[in-house]
Design a protein around this motif. Structure first.
Motif, PDB file in Angstrom:
ATOM      1  N   LYS A 135      16.170 -43.861 -70.464  1.00 25.10           N
ATOM      2  CA  LYS A 135      15.519 -45.125 -70.918  1.00 25.10           C
ATOM      3  C   LYS A 135      14.376 -44.916 -70.656  1.00 25.10           C
ATOM      4  O   LYS A 135      13.524 -44.332 -69.576  1.00 25.10           O
ATOM      5  N   ASN A 136      13.432 -46.024 -70.624  1.00 22.37           N
ATOM      6  CA  ASN A 136      12.277 -46.256 -70.566  1.00 22.37           C
ATOM      7  C   ASN A 136      11.595 -47.426 -70.104  1.00 22.37           C
ATOM      8  O   ASN A 136      13.041 -48.406 -70.410  1.00 22.37           O
ATOM      9  N   ASP A 137      10.885 -48.093 -69.400  1.00 22.52           N
ATOM     10  CA  ASP A 137      10.395 -49.216 -69.545  1.00 22.52           C
ATOM     11  C   ASP A 137       9.608 -50.201 -70.131  1.00 22.52           C
ATOM     12  O   ASP A 137       9.020 -51.250 -70.209  1.00 22.52           O
ATOM     13  N   TYR A 138       9.894 -49.832 -71.320  1.00 15.19           N
ATOM     14  CA  TYR A 138       9.161 -51.086 -72.337  1.00 15.19           C
ATOM     15  C   TYR A 138      10.248 -51.947 -72.960  1.00 15.19           C
ATOM     16  O   TYR A 138      11.211 -51.791 -72.955  1.00 15.19           O
ATOM     17  N   GLN A 139       9.259 -53.090 -73.251  1.00 16.50           N
ATOM     18  CA  GLN A 139       9.864 -54.069 -73.519  1.00 16.50           C
ATOM     19  C   GLN A 139       9.649 -53.947 -75.005  1.00 16.50           C
ATOM     20  O   GLN A 139       9.126 -54.519 -75.860  1.00 16.50           O
ATOM     21  N   LEU A 140      11.105 -54.321 -76.021  1.00 14.20           N
ATOM     22  CA  LEU A 140      11.096 -54.324 -77.971  1.00 14.20           C
ATOM     23  C   LEU A 140      10.933 -56.289 -77.270  1.00 14.20           C
ATOM     24  O   LEU A 140      11.739 -56.993 -77.090  1.00 14.20           O
ATOM     25  N   THR A 141      10.124 -55.900 -78.825  1.00 12.61           N
ATOM     26  CA  THR A 141       9.429 -56.520 -79.471  1.00 12.61           C
ATOM     27  C   THR A 141      10.146 -57.095 -80.886  1.00 12.61           C
ATOM     28  O   THR A 141      10.476 -56.275 -81.808  1.00 12.61           O
ATOM     29  N   ARG A 142      10.145 -58.235 -81.656  1.00 11.16           N
ATOM     30  CA  ARG A 142      10.484 -58.336 -82.587  1.00 11.16           C
ATOM     31  C   ARG A 142       9.781 -58.354 -83.319  1.00 11.16           C
ATOM     32  O   ARG A 142       9.827 -58.110 -84.808  1.00 11.16           O
ATOM     33  N   GLU A 143       8.227 -58.149 -83.490  1.00  9.44           N
ATOM     34  CA  GLU A 143       7.052 -57.972 -83.799  1.00  9.44           C
ATOM     35  C   GLU A 143       7.117 -57.011 -85.195  1.00  9.44           C
ATOM     36  O   GLU A 143       7.618 -56.336 -84.347  1.00  9.44           O
ATOM     37  N   THR A 144       6.733 -57.012 -86.298  1.00 10.25           N
ATOM     38  CA  THR A 144       6.746 -55.917 -87.101  1.00 10.25           C
ATOM     39  C   THR A 144       5.354 -55.334 -88.371  1.00 10.25           C
ATOM     40  O   THR A 144       5.228 -56.562 -88.506  1.00 10.25           O
ATOM     41  N   LYS A 145       6.032 -54.074 -88.350  1.00 12.08           N
ATOM     42  CA  LYS A 145       4.781 -53.906 -89.392  1.00 12.08           C
ATOM     43  C   LYS A 145       4.808 -53.170 -90.594  1.00 12.08           C
ATOM     44  O   LYS A 145       6.301 -52.414 -90.172  1.00 12.08           O
ATOM     45  N   LYS A 146       4.187 -52.424 -91.407  1.00 12.67           N
ATOM     46  CA  LYS A 146       4.532 -51.046 -92.403  1.00 12.67           C
ATOM     47  C   LYS A 146       3.227 -50.359 -91.877  1.00 12.67           C
ATOM     48  O   LYS A 146       2.299 -50.685 -91.736  1.00 12.67           O
ATOM     49  N   LEU A 147       4.146 -48.641 -91.424  1.00 11.04           N
ATOM     50  CA  LEU A 147       2.780 -47.759 -91.499  1.00 11.04           C
ATOM     51  C   LEU A 147       4.245 -46.359 -92.150  1.00 11.04           C
ATOM     52  O   LEU A 147       5.006 -46.456 -92.112  1.00 11.04           O
ATOM     53  N   LEU A 148       2.652 -45.823 -92.825  1.00 12.53           N
ATOM     54  CA  LEU A 148       3.839 -45.059 -94.243  1.00 12.53           C
ATOM     55  C   LEU A 148       4.592 -44.989 -94.689  1.00 12.53           C
ATOM     56  O   LEU A 148       5.333 -44.119 -95.331  1.00 12.53           O
ATOM     57  N   GLY A 149       4.365 -46.610 -94.842  1.00  8.19           N
ATOM     58  CA  GLY A 149       6.172 -47.449 -96.039  1.00  8.19           C
ATOM     59  C   GLY A 149       6.874 -46.972 -95.644  1.00  8.19           C
ATOM     60  O   GLY A 149       7.746 -48.335 -96.123  1.00  8.19           O
TER      61      GLY A 149
END
Length: 258
Positions: free
Chosen positions: A137-151
């Protein structure tokens, strides 16, 4: 009617069975494909003098440090290698830095089947290979924010400490757990990383994928040969090197040791 019912049922079963085999074959073929991801890494380091005061960097120094470095990530099943592409520097710049002594990491390999990570290290100009287990595991918080990268649709994950904030964008539709450098264990392939010092609006380091390519003929990178060490041995080497650097700094400043 009974015979017809059995025929229709059997025919329907066979169609479903054939469809399942086709689907399973497609998944199997996709799983066997090798993936090559190209990244560009740019760093804008903040430098300090021995008194903790920030050093004002010359334009030439800033240009040298902000030069993009190309790195590759190859993925084959549960094994991935992240490595730098060495290129000749034909620039006419008079500003050069030669790494003499010190300890720094270089290329790395992830083996999620064995749950091991192998990292190339140079310590006082000698090669070593760190062998360690991969944290699940890592200590990152997963969010709902999205975007497009390389399609690809990517999702945002964030990790904050007292001094820094790391922002990671990962693609759930691409192989999970893999990523550049030490940024792994996300539910999708990491395509972008920004490392911010708190209070700063511009990232200190940025890693951005420039292409994603499926290639069955791709050859994996092979780590260099070096002495095998564990995390405890590496930490001891780092502590000894810090003591050595402090002693050299005192000698160079002409200050007598107490």
């Amino acid at each position: 009617m009974h015979f017809l019912f059995r025929f229709i049922t059997k025919s329907h079963f066979m169609k479903k069975h054939v469809l399942f085999i086709i689907l399973l074959t497609a998944i199997s073929v996709f799983g066997q494909e090798k993936l090559l991801v190209k990244y560009e890494q740019v760093s804008y380091p903040t430098m300090y003098d021995t008194n903790g005061k920030e050093i004002v960097q010359s334009p030439e120094m800033k240009k040298y440090f902000s030069k993009p470095v190309e790195n590759y990530l190859t993925i084959d099943g549960k094994i991935g290698q992240y490595y730098k592409i060495e290129k000749l520097d034909n620039s006419q710049s008079s500003f050069k830095i030669n790494m003499i002594g010190g300890i720094w990491d270089q290329n790395r390999e992830f083996d999620f089947d064995k749950n091991e990570i192998h990292v190339e290290y140079m310590a006082n100009n000698k090669p070593y290979i760190l062998v360690d287990t991969i944290a699940r595991k890592n200590d990152y918080q997963l969010t709902r924010e999205t975007k497009k990268l390389l399609g690809y649709e990517v999702k945002k994950a964030e990790h904050k400490t007292e001094k820094a904030t790391i922002v990671v964008w990962y693609a759930p539709s691409l192989p999970a757990r893999f990523g550049p450098d030490r940024y792994i264990n996300f539910p999708g392939l990491v395509l972008s990383v920004q490392f911010y010092m708190n209070g700063k609006t511009e990232p200190v380091t940025e890693i951005l994928a420039t292409s994603v390519e499926f290639n069955d003929k791709l050859k994996p990178y092979e780590l260099k040969k070096g002495k095998i060490i564990n995390k405890t041995e590496l930490n001891k080497m780092i502590q000894d090197d810090e003591i050595r650097q402090k002693e050299e700094l005192i000698q160079n400043q002409g200050v007598d040791k107490e």
